[in-house]
Design a protein around this motif. Structure first.
Motif, short mmCIF file in Angstrom:
data_model
loop_
_atom_site.label_atom_id
_atom_site.label_comp_id
_atom_site.label_asym_id
_atom_site.label_seq_id
_atom_site.Cartn_x
_atom_site.Cartn_y
_atom_site.Cartn_z
N PRO A 126 0.90 -1.33 0.00
CA PRO A 126 0.20 0.03 0.00
C PRO A 126 0.74 1.15 0.08
N ALA A 127 0.47 2.24 -0.95
CA ALA A 127 1.25 3.29 -1.11
C ALA A 127 1.69 4.20 0.21
N ILE A 128 0.41 4.49 0.75
CA ILE A 128 0.53 5.15 2.08
C ILE A 128 1.11 4.51 3.25
N LEU A 129 1.14 3.18 3.24
CA LEU A 129 1.82 2.62 4.33
C LEU A 129 3.23 2.58 4.07
N LEU A 130 3.72 2.46 2.64
CA LEU A 130 5.18 2.53 2.33
C LEU A 130 5.72 4.05 2.58
N ALA A 131 4.98 5.01 2.33
CA ALA A 131 5.30 6.30 2.43
C ALA A 131 5.52 6.69 4.03
N ILE A 132 4.49 6.12 4.87
CA ILE A 132 4.68 6.48 6.10
C ILE A 132 5.98 5.68 6.95
N ILE A 133 6.25 4.37 6.45
CA ILE A 133 7.42 3.89 6.74
C ILE A 133 8.52 4.29 6.55
N THR A 134 8.76 4.75 5.21
CA THR A 134 9.94 5.44 4.64
C THR A 134 10.19 6.72 5.24
N VAL A 135 9.17 7.69 5.29
CA VAL A 135 9.42 9.05 6.01
C VAL A 135 9.83 8.54 7.54
N ALA A 136 9.21 7.67 8.30
CA ALA A 136 9.61 7.54 9.69
C ALA A 136 11.05 7.01 9.84
N VAL A 137 11.32 6.27 8.58
CA VAL A 137 12.97 5.98 8.81
C VAL A 137 13.79 7.29 8.33
N LEU A 138 13.43 7.87 7.24
CA LEU A 138 14.26 9.20 6.80
C LEU A 138 14.12 10.33 7.62
N GLY A 139 12.85 10.18 8.20
CA GLY A 139 12.65 11.54 9.20
C GLY A 139 11.87 12.59 8.33
N PRO A 140 11.22 13.36 9.01
CA PRO A 140 10.12 14.18 8.10
C PRO A 140 10.97 15.43 7.82
N GLY A 141 10.30 16.16 7.11
CA GLY A 141 11.01 17.20 6.22
C GLY A 141 10.56 17.61 5.02
N PHE A 142 10.74 18.69 4.31
CA PHE A 142 10.36 19.06 3.06
C PHE A 142 10.92 18.12 2.09
#
Length: 279
Positions: A126-142
């Motif tokens: 699921p795209a939104i799940l992949l996005a949440i997991i990835t941004v949680a690893v990389l960290g939030p930011g623009f």
């Protein structure tokens, strides 16, 4: 006269989404000049004021938020964040996805197998799940939000480019170009890409609206653009706590988000119809 009257409503129905999108893009570009106040300026004496409130000569046309910041100014600057993130992620994911899809269809063999199985793997998550997991690893930011959204959405372009290139790879003009010694990049760039650009533009237009929603969703969860930068998703997240007493904090960014996504989707549908008729 009757023909002109009959044509005009159809013309307006076809073009008003483009006008709306153009107006929102113009607001994003001209945000520093259109916003009546600094979107980050706090005024605790004017917090949670209703639309039309005026204090010390400053008019809060759309009201103020929990820190006394002007909602109108933050909505205008939030348009810049949403549009820049959406355009950047669409361009990045489009370049990667189109390159992967075209190479897989043109080279065939083990290259096709490896690339398309990679596409299948990404599409199975699921795209939104992949996005949440990835941004949680990389960290939030623009910048991280742009990279994450591009990472999650490139397989859709790859699928479309793969199917379209597969239909053209054995056409006479492509075979003739190869027989004359044209390199693979030249064939793909000059002979195949121009013939598949229409469907890719439709996908990109629809993906633009989806990227806006994804960015707002990540910001709503606190994983997107970080404060104090104005973001529609973050404004919605804050506004839900005041929906009973200060409805304007969430309503106006939500309305702007709705209009931006609606206009992009309607333009995508219109492009799809035009391309279908052209064929």
């Amino acid at each position: 006269m009757s023909a002109a009257l009959a044509f005009r409503p159809r013309t307006l129905a076809a073009w008003w989404p483009a006008g709306l999108l153009a107006a929102l893009v113009a607001c994003a570009i001209l945000a520093p000049w259109l916003a009546p106040m600094d979107p980050d300026r706090q005024n605790l004496m004017a917090r949670l004021k209703a639309p039309g409130f005026e204090a010390r000569g400053a008019l809060y046309l759309l009201g103020s938020d929990e820190l006394g910041r002007d909602v109108l100014s933050r909505v205008i600057h939030g348009a810049r964040v949403s549009i820049v993130v959406a355009v950047s992620s669409v361009l990045l994911s489009g370049v990667v996805g189109v390159a992967v899809g075209m190479l897989a269809a043109y080279l065939r063999g083990w290259v096709e197998t490896v690339l398309m199985r990679l596409v299948d793997i990404f599409l199975s998550i699921p795209a939104i799940l992949l996005a949440i997991i990835t941004v949680a690893v990389l960290g939030p930011g623009f910048i991280n939000v742009i990279l994450v959204l591009a990472l999650t959405r490139w397989p859709r372009y790859a699928r479309v480019a793969y199917g379209q290139t597969l239909a053209l790879a054995d056409r006479p003009f492509v075979r003739l170009s190869r027989a004359m010694g044209a390199s693979t990049p030249r064939v793909l760039a000059l002979h195949i890409l121009p013939n598949i650009i229409g469907p890719l533009l439709v996908v990109a237009t629809l993906e633009f609206g989806l990227m806006v929603l994804f960015e707002a969703g990540l910001s709503f969860l606190g994983l997107g653009v970080q404060p104090p930068m104005a973001s529609w998703g973050a404004m919605l997240s804050t506004g839900r706590n005041y929906i009973a007493t200060a409805w304007w904090i969430a309503t106006f960014p939500g309305l702007a988000l709705f209009l931006l996504v609606l206009s992009a989707n309607l333009i995508g549908d219109r492009l799809g119809d035009l391309i279908g008729k052209g064929r």
